[in-house]
Design a protein around this motif. Structure first.
Motif, mmCIF file in Angstrom:
data_model
loop_
_atom_site.group_PDB
_atom_site.id
_atom_site.type_symbol
_atom_site.label_atom_id
_atom_site.label_comp_id
_atom_site.label_asym_id
_atom_site.label_seq_id
_atom_site.Cartn_x
_atom_site.Cartn_y
_atom_site.Cartn_z
ATOM 1 N N ALA A 47 7.655 5.588 2.282
ATOM 2 C CA ALA A 47 6.976 5.698 0.989
ATOM 3 C C ALA A 47 5.462 5.794 1.171
ATOM 4 O O ALA A 47 4.780 6.560 0.466
ATOM 5 N N MET A 48 4.919 5.046 2.127
ATOM 6 C CA MET A 48 3.481 5.093 2.388
ATOM 7 C C MET A 48 3.059 6.469 2.894
ATOM 8 O O MET A 48 2.072 7.059 2.413
ATOM 9 N N VAL A 49 3.788 7.016 3.845
ATOM 10 C CA VAL A 49 3.442 8.321 4.421
ATOM 11 C C VAL A 49 3.492 9.413 3.352
ATOM 12 O O VAL A 49 2.636 10.303 3.314
ATOM 13 N N LEU A 50 4.485 9.355 2.461
ATOM 14 C CA LEU A 50 4.655 10.397 1.447
ATOM 15 C C LEU A 50 3.659 10.276 0.297
ATOM 16 O O LEU A 50 3.329 11.281 -0.352
ATOM 17 N N SER A 51 3.165 9.070 0.046
ATOM 18 C CA SER A 51 2.326 8.874 -1.146
ATOM 19 C C SER A 51 0.838 8.782 -0.848
ATOM 20 O O SER A 51 0.022 8.929 -1.775
ATOM 21 N N ILE A 52 0.441 8.549 0.389
ATOM 22 C CA ILE A 52 -0.969 8.270 0.658
ATOM 23 C C ILE A 52 -1.869 9.480 0.396
ATOM 24 O O ILE A 52 -2.977 9.347 -0.145
ATOM 25 N N TYR A 53 -1.413 10.683 0.712
ATOM 26 C CA TYR A 53 -2.232 11.870 0.456
ATOM 27 C C TYR A 53 -2.419 12.090 -1.042
ATOM 28 O O TYR A 53 -3.555 12.282 -1.505
ATOM 29 N N PRO A 54 -1.346 12.068 -1.853
ATOM 30 C CA PRO A 54 -1.554 12.204 -3.303
ATOM 31 C C PRO A 54 -2.465 11.125 -3.892
ATOM 32 O O PRO A 54 -3.238 11.400 -4.815
ATOM 33 N N LEU A 55 -2.379 9.902 -3.363
ATOM 34 C CA LEU A 55 -3.233 8.836 -3.877
ATOM 35 C C LEU A 55 -4.709 9.129 -3.621
ATOM 36 O O LEU A 55 -5.556 8.978 -4.520
#
Length: 486
Positions: free
Chosen positions: A373-381
């Motif tokens: 979840a961290m890898v997939l969401s960090i760029y959008p954040l």
């Protein structure tokens, strides 16, 4: 032949120990089995081939042991987290006030260079952490977790005192940055032994609740972030820029000095962990723990370093966020501090819940889900934050980042503890943790500052975390396969 298990109480009534007594069948036949026995007579009760000898007083002692165990666990959590909070509070405060510290001790014609020098001193202290791990980790495995915890908190207090009272570059010239570096090296050395000793101390209190107990090690990091960010917010809102740069940055370190003595007194009053005592009494304590770890447990160290990478990378990105918010996004200094405080709340509250959950469903499963979840969401954040920088967006992004990090590292201390046997646990924990932090954490602010300058991309922190996350996920999968960690 058979064995009798006798429950005994220490003379001070503080604990219960089990003593195995070797007796012959003839001696057992003399004991009354039925009827009314005289007061104080020992009655045998058989359970799976073991004769359990109890008296009325001993039965009361057994009943009282459970609440005593809860009290011991509470004291252990308080003792371990007090020192760990001090360590991370000082570390986070240094990172939060890096801009002011750079002006006080590392003046340069280029403000960016001055900031890089301040973060360089922050990062160099991590080079000495493995040395602290090699000295203090084995010390805890040979002499006990408590002895090491008392030593590390004394060293941390000395380092904090030096930073809080250090004269500036303007007053004593080059001696100022040199002495700041010495203080950071001293703190780095003590921190090198703090994690292994404190985590082993917590994990060994209640093996059946290892995840929950050990999670307080990292929950205290969230509490330290919350405290440092709160002081940063208050100071940035009440003091002018020149006041903050001149003397205001010292206030958090002076307050940190109040934590140390309280933590020291608490640590003096707690007993040694039951697991360590049992291992020592059984003659299983390691005499050369470093040699054992480096000779027999290299794969365990390597995999635990890998599992730690994402957690430590996110930690130091959070430490960097007040600087990032002000210097890169152009937000007021208070915005970064408020965002970090929101993250600290999430870390402090969610981490123990995840530790408790890991005792039920397993560590690796939770960490794989959180890591993905961290890898997939960090760029959008970070795309959202850089595209729409505001206090509200900063708070939302930092809260999500804090929750995801808590879901990952809530189970991490217990996983790392279970990767090493009791005899070498503190050494193994200290080495793997500090190698990981030195390699991927301490220099993260320097690397990210350089990446932003070299690429011009405000999304550089997300790239760093994604790379760390991929490495950690691979290490978790390998740990499940080769170490049978669940």
């Amino acid at each position: 032949m058979f064995y009798k298990l006798r429950l005994c109480e220490h003379s001070d009534g503080s604990s219960v120990i089990a003593q195995r007594v070797h007796e012959s069948p003839s001696s057992a036949s003399d004991s009354p089995i039925g009827g009314t026995a005289p007061r104080g007579t020992v009655r045998p009760a058989r359970f799976e081939g073991v004769t359990l000898m109890t008296t009325a007083g001993e039965t009361g002692q057994m009943i009282a042991e459970k609440p005593r165990g809860r009290n011991r666990a509470r004291r252990a959590v308080l003792a371990a987290t007090a020192g760990n909070t001090l360590e991370w509070y000082d570390l986070t405060s240094y990172g939060f006030f890096a801009v002011s510290i750079s002006k006080a001790f590392f003046p340069a014609g280029d403000p960016a260079l001055s900031l890089m020098l301040a973060f360089g001193a922050f990062g160099v202290s991590y080079l000495v952490r493995p040395l602290g791990a090699l000295v203090l980790g084995p010390y805890a495995d040979r002499t006990g977790r408590k002895a090491s915890l008392l030593l590390t908190i004394r060293l941390m207090m000395i380092g904090t005192l030096l930073i809080a009272l250090m004269p500036t570059y303007e007053s004593i010239g080059m001696a100022a940055p040199v002495l700041i570096l010495v203080a950071r090296l001293l703190q780095g050395f003590s921190a090198g032994g703090e994690f292994g000793s404190a985590t082993a101390f917590l994990a060994e209190q209640a093996p059946e609740r290892r995840g929950f107990m050990a999670s307080w090690q990292f929950a205290s990091q969230g509490l330290a972030t919350l405290l440092a960010a709160t002081f940063g917010t208050v100071l940035s809102l009440t003091l002018s820029g020149p006041q903050l740069d001149s003397w205001g940055w010292r206030i958090p370190f002076l307050i940190g000095l109040l934590i140390g003595p309280v933590g020291y007194v608490i640590r003096r009053q707690v007993p040694e962990t039951p697991e360590f005592v049992d291992a020592a009494e059984a003659g299983e304590a390691a005499t050369t723990p470093v040699r054992q770890v480096l000779r027999e447990q290299k794969l365990r160290v390597l995999l635990m370093v890998g599992a730690l990478v994402m957690s430590t990378s996110v930690t130091y990105v959070i430490v960097y966020m007040p600087t990032y918010a002000h210097e890169v996004l152009g937000l007021p200094p208070s915005a970064g501090f408020i965002g970090a405080a929101v993250s600290g709340v999430a870390l402090t509250t969610v981490t123990p819940l995840i530790g408790h959950l890991s005792d039920r469903v397993g560590r690796v499963k939770i960490m794989l889900l959180a890591g993905t979840a961290m890898v997939l969401s960090i760029y959008p954040l970070f795309l959202l934050l850089s595209g729409s920088p505001s206090l509200l967006v900063m708070g939302v992004v930092m809260f999500i980042l804090g929750v995801l990090k808590a879901c990952y590292f809530g189970a991490l201390p217990a996983l790392m503890s279970e990767a090493f046997p009791t005899a070498t646990r503190s050494t193994g924990l200290s080495l793997s943790y500090n190698i990981g932090v030195m390699s991927f954490g301490g220099f993260a602010p320097v690397i990210i500052t350089w990446m932003i300058g070299a690429t011009g991309s405000h999304l550089s922190p997300s790239f760093y975390i994604m790379a760390a996350g991929a490495l950690s996920i691979a290490s978790l999968l390998a740990s499940r396969r080769f170490l049978a960690l669940r």
